[in-house]
Enzyme design. Sequence first.
Site, PDB file in Angstrom:
ATOM      1  N   THR A 142       0.663  -1.154   0.148  1.00  0.00           N
ATOM      2  CA  THR A 142      -0.031  -0.067  -0.016  1.00  0.00           C
ATOM      3  C   THR A 142       0.885   1.302  -0.061  1.00  0.00           C
ATOM      4  O   THR A 142       1.828   1.055   0.563  1.00  0.00           O
ATOM      5  CB  THR A 142      -0.855   0.052   1.370  1.00  0.00           C
ATOM      6  OG1 THR A 142      -1.470   1.302   1.211  1.00  0.00           O
ATOM      7  CG2 THR A 142       0.002  -0.280   2.447  1.00  0.00           C
ATOM      8  N   ASP A 143       0.236   2.382  -0.342  1.00  0.00           N
ATOM      9  CA  ASP A 143       0.986   3.653  -0.522  1.00  0.00           C
ATOM     10  C   ASP A 143       0.999   4.314   0.971  1.00  0.00           C
ATOM     11  O   ASP A 143       1.747   5.022   1.232  1.00  0.00           O
ATOM     12  CB  ASP A 143       0.132   4.715  -1.299  1.00  0.00           C
ATOM     13  CG  ASP A 143      -1.232   5.060  -1.182  1.00  0.00           C
ATOM     14  OD1 ASP A 143      -1.749   4.378   0.063  1.00  0.00           O
ATOM     15  OD2 ASP A 143      -1.636   5.931  -1.678  1.00  0.00           O
ATOM     16  N   GLU A 144       0.370   3.598   2.033  1.00  0.00           N
ATOM     17  CA  GLU A 144       0.095   4.140   3.192  1.00  0.00           C
ATOM     18  C   GLU A 144       1.498   3.940   4.025  1.00  0.00           C
ATOM     19  O   GLU A 144       1.760   4.470   5.139  1.00  0.00           O
ATOM     20  CB  GLU A 144      -0.995   3.401   4.129  1.00  0.00           C
ATOM     21  CG  GLU A 144      -2.282   3.734   3.408  1.00  0.00           C
ATOM     22  CD  GLU A 144      -3.442   3.461   4.621  1.00  0.00           C
ATOM     23  OE1 GLU A 144      -3.225   3.627   5.741  1.00  0.00           O
ATOM     24  OE2 GLU A 144      -4.394   3.621   4.142  1.00  0.00           O
ATOM     25  N   TYR A 168      -1.967  -0.277  11.044  1.00  0.00           N
ATOM     26  CA  TYR A 168      -2.235  -1.035   9.843  1.00  0.00           C
ATOM     27  C   TYR A 168      -0.910  -0.988   8.912  1.00  0.00           C
ATOM     28  O   TYR A 168      -0.233  -1.697   8.291  1.00  0.00           O
ATOM     29  CB  TYR A 168      -3.273  -0.650   8.927  1.00  0.00           C
ATOM     30  CG  TYR A 168      -3.606  -1.012   7.528  1.00  0.00           C
ATOM     31  CD1 TYR A 168      -3.464  -2.374   7.190  1.00  0.00           C
ATOM     32  CD2 TYR A 168      -3.468   0.027   6.453  1.00  0.00           C
ATOM     33  CE1 TYR A 168      -3.533  -2.758   5.696  1.00  0.00           C
ATOM     34  CE2 TYR A 168      -3.288  -0.088   5.115  1.00  0.00           C
ATOM     35  CZ  TYR A 168      -3.354  -1.668   4.685  1.00  0.00           C
ATOM     36  OH  TYR A 168      -3.385  -1.897   3.466  1.00  0.00           O
ATOM     37  N   LYS A 172       2.124  -3.113   7.477  1.00  0.00           N
ATOM     38  CA  LYS A 172       2.376  -3.600   5.849  1.00  0.00           C
ATOM     39  C   LYS A 172       3.821  -2.923   5.558  1.00  0.00           C
ATOM     40  O   LYS A 172       4.406  -3.700   4.780  1.00  0.00           O
ATOM     41  CB  LYS A 172       1.438  -2.564   5.298  1.00  0.00           C
ATOM     42  CG  LYS A 172      -0.003  -3.158   5.052  1.00  0.00           C
ATOM     43  CD  LYS A 172      -0.169  -4.501   4.667  1.00  0.00           C
ATOM     44  CE  LYS A 172      -0.069  -4.643   2.882  1.00  0.00           C
ATOM     45  NZ  LYS A 172      -0.512  -5.981   2.491  1.00  0.00           N
TER      46      LYS A 172
END
Length: 368
Positions: A142-144, A168, A172
């Site tokens: 993810t870009d998060e 989260y 990741k």
Amino acid sequence: MPSILVTGGCGFIGSNFIRLALSEDCSFLKDNGFDKIINLDALTYAGNPANLSDLEGDSRYQFVHANILDQALIEELLQDEDVMALAHFAAESHVDRSIDGPEPFIETNVTGTLRLLEAAKKRWLSLNEEKQAVFRFLHVSTDEVYGSLSKEDPAFCETTPYAPNSPYSASKASSDFLVRAYHHTYGMPVVTTNCSNNYGPYQFPEKLIPLVILNALDGKALPIYGDGKNIRDWLFVEDHAWGIMDALQKGALGETYCIGGRSEMENIQIVKRICALLDELAPISENPNVESGKIAKYEDLIKYVKDRPGHDRRYAINCDYIEEKCGWSPRETFDTGIKKTVEWYLANKQWCKDITDGNYARERLGNS
Ligand code: NAD
Ligand code: DAU
């Protein structure tokens, strides 16, 4: 009979990936010499077998109900089914849940990814040199992991330093680093993709877009966190699936690829856009769930609520690199993708009802 193992294929993106890969207009299986796709999924609250019920009876598809933590089972499966590639989607994926309880995120996203890597390494090492050269482990991320941008910052790209802000995204980020380490240390043939916010059919209605569609149709409040000006970069889910296929086929080993829709929008803009589409496609005057005369348009259901703790302000992706190296680019614009999405939810009321009737949904939907 070489095959590809997909983890988390009963979730939102994994199910779209599998359906697209098996569709008539996609030559992914043939191009890579795979005879079938095996979908390994633990069926958590987010895993819905109905997402792929249309594939029942397709000999190119096999479902295995298992957890990625079960390394022994996966080792056996990879060997028995001649698995030559893995596309790893399985994860706990919802930020709000990670704030309420981080532990399952560490178990699945970190320990689960580690066990999967171990099983994949064993399989890869068992192959001869020629087969080792085509074996792939694709990690869906993810870009998060890059943290939060201000309005003026340039978009995230492959060299942006990691700065995860939620449990989260921290989980990741840890999984991304494990994947990286398996390449660096053992030479494992891995590729990682970091994608922005997806939307489209089969998304679980805890995420903004499906939550807003279903709440509006039920005449319930549309909860906007904080001032509604947080920005996300939205990508239609099938475009993500195409990007993963491209990265699997053309991605360089050990490399990461950022995938995004070049479609930055404030949450409030998204919600208003959905409301306008619903006014057109499911007018309030014909909606039995909305008390007659209570509201004039769906927008009137918008309700600003307490902000998400640690809420990242802006995400944006610069996807030049995957465009240049893998020839990928998004096929849908936000306008075409969101219309397809709203139409899909309107046409699949039973799918929605089966989910919203569940305990989880009762606790979450419409309670804001
Ligand atoms: P999702 O929550 O809809 O689906 C996750 C799936 O994984 C479910 O089918 C679930 O049953 C399965 N799963 C969970 N834990 C498991 C375990 N221990 N073993 C086996 N299966 C397990 O998630 P999604 O939105 O489809 O996201 C898929 C992947 O893409 C995730 O890795 C996520 O981090 C990443 N991603 C998501 C987005 C997005 O916008 N949704 C964007 C970028 C990246
Ligand atoms: O950026 C990629 C990520 O996008 C993925 O890695 C995650 O798995 C996926 O869940 C998504 O994370 P977000 O937190 O951005 O998605 P969510 O749909 O939960 O929220 C989108 C934005 O809308 C966010 O700014 C919070 C806000 N929001 C969300 C909900 C559920 C609201 O204002 N109200 C809501 O009820």
